[in-house]
Design a protein around this motif. Sequence first.
Motif, PDB file in Angstrom:
ATOM      1  N   ASN A   8      12.560  17.871 -16.787  1.00  0.00           N
ATOM      2  CA  ASN A   8      12.029  19.104 -16.220  1.00  0.00           C
ATOM      3  C   ASN A   8      11.634  20.099 -17.312  1.00  0.00           C
ATOM      4  O   ASN A   8      10.600  20.764 -17.216  1.00  0.00           O
ATOM      5  CB  ASN A   8      13.052  19.751 -15.280  1.00  0.00           C
ATOM      6  N   ILE A   9      12.463  20.200 -18.330  1.00  0.00           N
ATOM      7  CA  ILE A   9      12.135  21.098 -19.438  1.00  0.00           C
ATOM      8  C   ILE A   9      10.894  20.605 -20.162  1.00  0.00           C
ATOM      9  O   ILE A   9       9.997  21.389 -20.507  1.00  0.00           O
ATOM     10  CB  ILE A   9      13.323  21.221 -20.404  1.00  0.00           C
ATOM     11  N   ALA A  10      10.798  19.298 -20.369  1.00  0.00           N
ATOM     12  CA  ALA A  10       9.610  18.741 -21.025  1.00  0.00           C
ATOM     13  C   ALA A  10       8.363  18.985 -20.175  1.00  0.00           C
ATOM     14  O   ALA A  10       7.282  19.280 -20.711  1.00  0.00           O
ATOM     15  CB  ALA A  10       9.804  17.252 -21.274  1.00  0.00           C
ATOM     16  N   VAL A  11       8.496  18.875 -18.861  1.00  0.00           N
ATOM     17  CA  VAL A  11       7.368  19.134 -17.961  1.00  0.00           C
ATOM     18  C   VAL A  11       6.954  20.606 -18.056  1.00  0.00           C
ATOM     19  O   VAL A  11       5.764  20.930 -18.151  1.00  0.00           O
ATOM     20  CB  VAL A  11       7.729  18.760 -16.508  1.00  0.00           C
ATOM     21  N   SER A  14      -0.508  13.010  -6.667  1.00  0.00           N
ATOM     22  CA  SER A  14      -0.213  11.621  -7.011  1.00  0.00           C
ATOM     23  C   SER A  14      -1.490  10.987  -7.540  1.00  0.00           C
ATOM     24  O   SER A  14      -2.496  10.911  -6.834  1.00  0.00           O
ATOM     25  CB  SER A  14       0.296  10.860  -5.781  1.00  0.00           C
ATOM     26  N   VAL A  15      -1.455  10.546  -8.794  1.00  0.00           N
ATOM     27  CA  VAL A  15      -2.652  10.062  -9.487  1.00  0.00           C
ATOM     28  C   VAL A  15      -2.711   8.540  -9.434  1.00  0.00           C
ATOM     29  O   VAL A  15      -1.719   7.854  -9.696  1.00  0.00           O
ATOM     30  CB  VAL A  15      -2.646  10.539 -10.954  1.00  0.00           C
ATOM     31  N   GLY A  16      -3.890   8.022  -9.086  1.00  0.00           N
ATOM     32  CA  GLY A  16      -4.081   6.570  -9.066  1.00  0.00           C
ATOM     33  C   GLY A  16      -5.385   6.208  -8.383  1.00  0.00           C
ATOM     34  O   GLY A  16      -5.929   6.998  -7.608  1.00  0.00           O
ATOM     35  N   LEU A  26       1.244  22.655  -8.332  1.00  0.00           N
ATOM     36  CA  LEU A  26       1.331  21.214  -8.228  1.00  0.00           C
ATOM     37  C   LEU A  26       2.782  20.753  -8.268  1.00  0.00           C
ATOM     38  O   LEU A  26       3.582  21.233  -9.074  1.00  0.00           O
ATOM     39  CB  LEU A  26       0.556  20.543  -9.370  1.00  0.00           C
ATOM     40  N   ALA A  27       3.110  19.812  -7.395  1.00  0.00           N
ATOM     41  CA  ALA A  27       4.408  19.150  -7.401  1.00  0.00           C
ATOM     42  C   ALA A  27       4.144  17.680  -7.709  1.00  0.00           C
ATOM     43  O   ALA A  27       3.759  16.912  -6.824  1.00  0.00           O
ATOM     44  CB  ALA A  27       5.110  19.299  -6.059  1.00  0.00           C
ATOM     45  N   PRO A  28       4.278  17.258  -8.974  1.00  0.00           N
ATOM     46  CA  PRO A  28       3.894  15.899  -9.353  1.00  0.00           C
ATOM     47  C   PRO A  28       4.773  14.837  -8.700  1.00  0.00           C
ATOM     48  O   PRO A  28       5.999  14.976  -8.632  1.00  0.00           O
ATOM     49  CB  PRO A  28       4.085  15.888 -10.874  1.00  0.00           C
ATOM     50  N   LEU A  66       9.005  10.867 -16.692  1.00  0.00           N
ATOM     51  CA  LEU A  66       8.319  11.930 -17.413  1.00  0.00           C
ATOM     52  C   LEU A  66       6.846  11.586 -17.596  1.00  0.00           C
ATOM     53  O   LEU A  66       5.974  12.458 -17.470  1.00  0.00           O
ATOM     54  CB  LEU A  66       8.988  12.143 -18.772  1.00  0.00           C
ATOM     55  N   GLU A  67       6.561  10.319 -17.843  1.00  0.00           N
ATOM     56  CA  GLU A  67       5.174   9.899 -18.073  1.00  0.00           C
ATOM     57  C   GLU A  67       4.314  10.145 -16.837  1.00  0.00           C
ATOM     58  O   GLU A  67       3.182  10.634 -16.938  1.00  0.00           O
ATOM     59  CB  GLU A  67       5.126   8.420 -18.465  1.00  0.00           C
ATOM     60  N   GLU A  68       4.838   9.830 -15.657  1.00  0.00           N
ATOM     61  CA  GLU A  68       4.086  10.042 -14.416  1.00  0.00           C
ATOM     62  C   GLU A  68       3.827  11.522 -14.179  1.00  0.00           C
ATOM     63  O   GLU A  68       2.727  11.926 -13.766  1.00  0.00           O
ATOM     64  CB  GLU A  68       4.861   9.469 -13.225  1.00  0.00           C
TER      65      GLU A  68
END
Length: 349
Positions: free
Chosen positions: A18-21, A224-226, A321-323, A328-330
């Motif tokens: 979360n901190i990294a995000v 959601s990416v794809g 945005l709520a990923p 973390l990568e996603e």
Amino acid sequence: MRLGINLGYWGLGMDADNIAVAQEADRLGYSVCWAAEAYGSDAATVLSYVAAKTERIDVGSAIFQIPARTPAMTAMTAATLDTLSGGRFRLGLGVSGPQVSEGWYGVKFDKPLARTREYVEIIRKAMSRERLVHEGASWTLPLPGGPGKPLKLTVHPVREHIPLYIAAIGPKNLEQTGEIADGWLGIFFAPEHAALSLEPLKAGRAKAGQTLDGFDLCPTVTISVGEDVKAAADTQRSYAALYIGGMGSKDKNFYNQLTRRMGYEQAADEIQEKYLAKDYAGAAAAVPHELIDSTSLLGDTARIADRMQAYADAGVTTLTLAPAGFTLEERVLALRTGVEALERAGLAE
């Protein structure tokens, strides 16, 4: 249109991520980082930590629960967070729901509109640093007949006015939000059904002699990416089922009622029935693809850019945005795609 990021709840095993995000969102130029609370992590502590680990991004409560704190305590917390963050705090408020209010906080869930209005009045008085005197249905300050005296907030916030947002879903709450707040925190917002939220907000602004100009319309949408849109939507099914089926009781679920107003009455019944029977997989499967697609950002950059344009055309000023995803990568991919899509749509400020 600006972008925000919602970290959701703390303590789900992704705290370091979360901190990294939040730091990546700060680096990418996101406007605000929101944190939530229910009956686990509190938002104030999380936001103080995020503020210490970032440089420019605003930090906001989405939401501080009104039954959790006295209004004076909320004013103290807001002033402190604004000071610690160097003027980067946004105060988001909400009444929570009857199960949490009465089951966790021991506070009756009655007259939520009147309580919210009074709560905001007290906060604004306290934040103005005038001596706090208030007489209302829910709070009287100071208490009569005792040693209490009118006190004044000793902390000097960085800004004279800290932006105040209210999370609202129902028409009456939306109208009041337009009247007394600086912004609105929305959920399950579909541009195609924008009038359900915006018309009551406009009516409230009109009561205050204002328009929606300068009022921050800030819904949270999952992303959601794809390449496979159906697969991207499926990642959101459990989330949607939780809110539509399980947030609140059978007779008082604000998200379920919103789903009905959007025209999904039969689906709302089925989702709730299965969720309350603990058939969580069945509840998730019952969420219509069209509902997920209209309230989320799904697919590749081009498709997400098109949907962002629809949100901007509907009047949204901050799209939070709520990923999707637990890695973390996603989540970082979702953040970066959000920026690329915003630029592709020509909406970046």
